[in-house]
Design a protein around this motif. Sequence first.
Motif, PDB file in Angstrom:
ATOM      1  N   ALA A  20      -7.026  90.268  11.942  1.00 26.75           N
ATOM      2  CA  ALA A  20      -7.977  91.303  11.530  1.00 26.75           C
ATOM      3  C   ALA A  20      -7.720  91.745  10.096  1.00 26.75           C
ATOM      4  O   ALA A  20      -8.661  91.935   9.306  1.00 26.75           O
ATOM      5  N   GLU A  21      -6.448  91.878   9.730  1.00 31.68           N
ATOM      6  CA  GLU A  21      -6.118  92.310   8.379  1.00 31.68           C
ATOM      7  C   GLU A  21      -6.490  91.247   7.354  1.00 31.68           C
ATOM      8  O   GLU A  21      -7.054  91.554   6.301  1.00 31.68           O
ATOM      9  N   LYS A  22      -6.205  89.990   7.652  1.00 36.55           N
ATOM     10  CA  LYS A  22      -6.527  88.934   6.690  1.00 36.55           C
ATOM     11  C   LYS A  22      -8.039  88.740   6.580  1.00 36.55           C
ATOM     12  O   LYS A  22      -8.565  88.470   5.497  1.00 36.55           O
ATOM     13  N   ALA A  23      -8.739  88.870   7.698  1.00 32.34           N
ATOM     14  CA  ALA A  23     -10.194  88.761   7.642  1.00 32.34           C
ATOM     15  C   ALA A  23     -10.779  89.900   6.799  1.00 32.34           C
ATOM     16  O   ALA A  23     -11.728  89.698   6.026  1.00 32.34           O
ATOM     17  N   PHE A  51       6.828  84.279   8.492  1.00 33.59           N
ATOM     18  CA  PHE A  51       6.095  83.616   7.412  1.00 33.59           C
ATOM     19  C   PHE A  51       5.271  82.455   7.938  1.00 33.59           C
ATOM     20  O   PHE A  51       4.217  82.117   7.371  1.00 33.59           O
ATOM     21  N   VAL A  52       5.707  81.831   9.035  1.00 36.69           N
ATOM     22  CA  VAL A  52       4.935  80.740   9.646  1.00 36.69           C
ATOM     23  C   VAL A  52       3.689  81.312  10.309  1.00 36.69           C
ATOM     24  O   VAL A  52       2.582  80.783  10.151  1.00 36.69           O
ATOM     25  N   GLN A  53       3.853  82.397  11.045  1.00 34.73           N
ATOM     26  CA  GLN A  53       2.703  83.056  11.653  1.00 34.73           C
ATOM     27  C   GLN A  53       1.698  83.478  10.590  1.00 34.73           C
ATOM     28  O   GLN A  53       0.479  83.314  10.762  1.00 34.73           O
ATOM     29  N   ASP A  54       2.200  84.005   9.485  1.00 36.13           N
ATOM     30  CA  ASP A  54       1.333  84.475   8.412  1.00 36.13           C
ATOM     31  C   ASP A  54       0.473  83.335   7.868  1.00 36.13           C
ATOM     32  O   ASP A  54      -0.736  83.495   7.664  1.00 36.13           O
ATOM     33  N   TYR A  55       1.082  82.169   7.670  1.00 35.12           N
ATOM     34  CA  TYR A  55       0.335  81.035   7.134  1.00 35.12           C
ATOM     35  C   TYR A  55      -0.697  80.517   8.131  1.00 35.12           C
ATOM     36  O   TYR A  55      -1.863  80.269   7.771  1.00 35.12           O
ATOM     37  N   VAL A  56      -0.298  80.328   9.385  1.00 40.19           N
ATOM     38  CA  VAL A  56      -1.232  79.777  10.370  1.00 40.19           C
ATOM     39  C   VAL A  56      -2.440  80.693  10.538  1.00 40.19           C
ATOM     40  O   VAL A  56      -3.588  80.238  10.592  1.00 40.19           O
ATOM     41  N   PHE A 115     -11.632  76.031   0.430  1.00 36.30           N
ATOM     42  CA  PHE A 115     -10.881  76.476   1.608  1.00 36.30           C
ATOM     43  C   PHE A 115      -9.427  76.728   1.254  1.00 36.30           C
ATOM     44  O   PHE A 115      -8.861  77.776   1.611  1.00 36.30           O
ATOM     45  N   TRP A 116      -8.795  75.778   0.574  1.00 36.73           N
ATOM     46  CA  TRP A 116      -7.373  75.943   0.245  1.00 36.73           C
ATOM     47  C   TRP A 116      -7.159  77.101  -0.728  1.00 36.73           C
ATOM     48  O   TRP A 116      -6.152  77.810  -0.650  1.00 36.73           O
ATOM     49  N   ALA A 117      -8.110  77.308  -1.617  1.00 35.27           N
ATOM     50  CA  ALA A 117      -7.997  78.442  -2.540  1.00 35.27           C
ATOM     51  C   ALA A 117      -8.040  79.765  -1.770  1.00 35.27           C
ATOM     52  O   ALA A 117      -7.267  80.695  -2.058  1.00 35.27           O
ATOM     53  N   LEU A 118      -8.923  79.847  -0.762  1.00 28.98           N
ATOM     54  CA  LEU A 118      -8.998  81.066   0.041  1.00 28.98           C
ATOM     55  C   LEU A 118      -7.719  81.239   0.866  1.00 28.98           C
ATOM     56  O   LEU A 118      -7.169  82.337   0.948  1.00 28.98           O
ATOM     57  N   THR A 119      -7.241  80.144   1.454  1.00 30.16           N
ATOM     58  CA  THR A 119      -6.003  80.220   2.245  1.00 30.16           C
ATOM     59  C   THR A 119      -4.862  80.753   1.401  1.00 30.16           C
ATOM     60  O   THR A 119      -4.123  81.665   1.811  1.00 30.16           O
ATOM     61  N   GLU A 120      -4.710  80.212   0.202  1.00 30.40           N
ATOM     62  CA  GLU A 120      -3.577  80.600  -0.640  1.00 30.40           C
ATOM     63  C   GLU A 120      -3.754  81.993  -1.236  1.00 30.40           C
ATOM     64  O   GLU A 120      -2.771  82.601  -1.669  1.00 30.40           O
ATOM     65  N   SER A 121      -4.975  82.503  -1.217  1.00 31.26           N
ATOM     66  CA  SER A 121      -5.164  83.897  -1.632  1.00 31.26           C
ATOM     67  C   SER A 121      -4.757  84.865  -0.518  1.00 31.26           C
ATOM     68  O   SER A 121      -4.524  86.053  -0.771  1.00 31.26           O
ATOM     69  N   LEU A 122      -4.667  84.341   0.720  1.00 30.45           N
ATOM     70  CA  LEU A 122      -4.337  85.176   1.871  1.00 30.45           C
ATOM     71  C   LEU A 122      -2.867  85.089   2.274  1.00 30.45           C
ATOM     72  O   LEU A 122      -2.393  85.917   3.058  1.00 30.45           O
ATOM     73  N   THR A 123      -2.157  84.089   1.781  1.00 26.79           N
ATOM     74  CA  THR A 123      -0.742  83.929   2.138  1.00 26.79           C
ATOM     75  C   THR A 123      -0.018  83.171   1.038  1.00 26.79           C
ATOM     76  O   THR A 123      -0.567  82.219   0.477  1.00 26.79           O
ATOM     77  N   PRO A 124       1.230  83.537   0.747  1.00 26.91           N
ATOM     78  CA  PRO A 124       2.018  82.793  -0.238  1.00 26.91           C
ATOM     79  C   PRO A 124       2.913  81.738   0.419  1.00 26.91           C
ATOM     80  O   PRO A 124       3.744  81.126  -0.249  1.00 26.91           O
ATOM     81  N   HIS A 125       2.738  81.518   1.733  1.00 27.64           N
ATOM     82  CA  HIS A 125       3.734  80.759   2.492  1.00 27.64           C
ATOM     83  C   HIS A 125       3.307  79.342   2.879  1.00 27.64           C
ATOM     84  O   HIS A 125       3.948  78.730   3.735  1.00 27.64           O
TER      85      HIS A 125
END
Length: 235
Positions: free
Chosen positions: A141-144, A184-189, A206-216
């Motif tokens: 919910a927070e990442k969304a 950190f694994v949970q955060d990335y998945v 997609f990868w740009a959005l993923t990496e904006s949501l997690t550094p892991h």
Amino acid sequence: MSAPPPGAELIAVAGALTPVTFRRSARAKRISLKLDPASQGVVITLPERATRRAGLALLHAHEAWVAEKLAALPCPLKLAAGAHVPVHGVAHLITPAPGARGGAWIEDGAIMVTGEAAFLARRVADCLKRLARQELTARAAEKARLAGLKPKTVRIKDTRTRWGSCAPDGTLAFCWRLVCAPGFVQDYVVAHEVAHLGHMNHSPAFWALTESLTPHRAQATSWLTNNGPELLRIG
């Protein structure tokens, strides 16, 4: 060998009968092989027009590799008294508390379990599933919110071959065993699946959005490659 999953066939791979499951996927562009740690078998994914024979040909072309990888899989980790089960990457001792009430809960590095021994495994699994539902739902919910997206719902599943998924209708699903992995694994998945709400592909966007949501991303994918099969054998 564990019991073959429903629908699996027993096929000789390098001289040993191995559970093989064929799955048809409209999204797959080519035939692929994937190990199933739970059954010590193989999942063959077929595009819509690919034949079972073509899937078998790929399996037999790589059967030495498949046999080697299956032999290297870790042993199952049963949810039993005295076993150490990771929670957030930290080992917790399953400890019976037959005189107490409350099912199962986490306390001071232990998973406390009430009741009869026959119900212990189910109660431990239920405890971990509750924790996964609470924490992964909140993280999603927070990442969304950060991405300006909204999932339809978040589900916790008992999957053995994938950590998370995003359906076309916006439903996010996560394997409950993910709560056993470090934070950190949970955060990335979770970030990965939330990013699919915006991009149902693995495009640069997609990868740009993923990496904006997690550094892991790099650290987590490396950890899952090395340790994921062991977690998938829990329960």
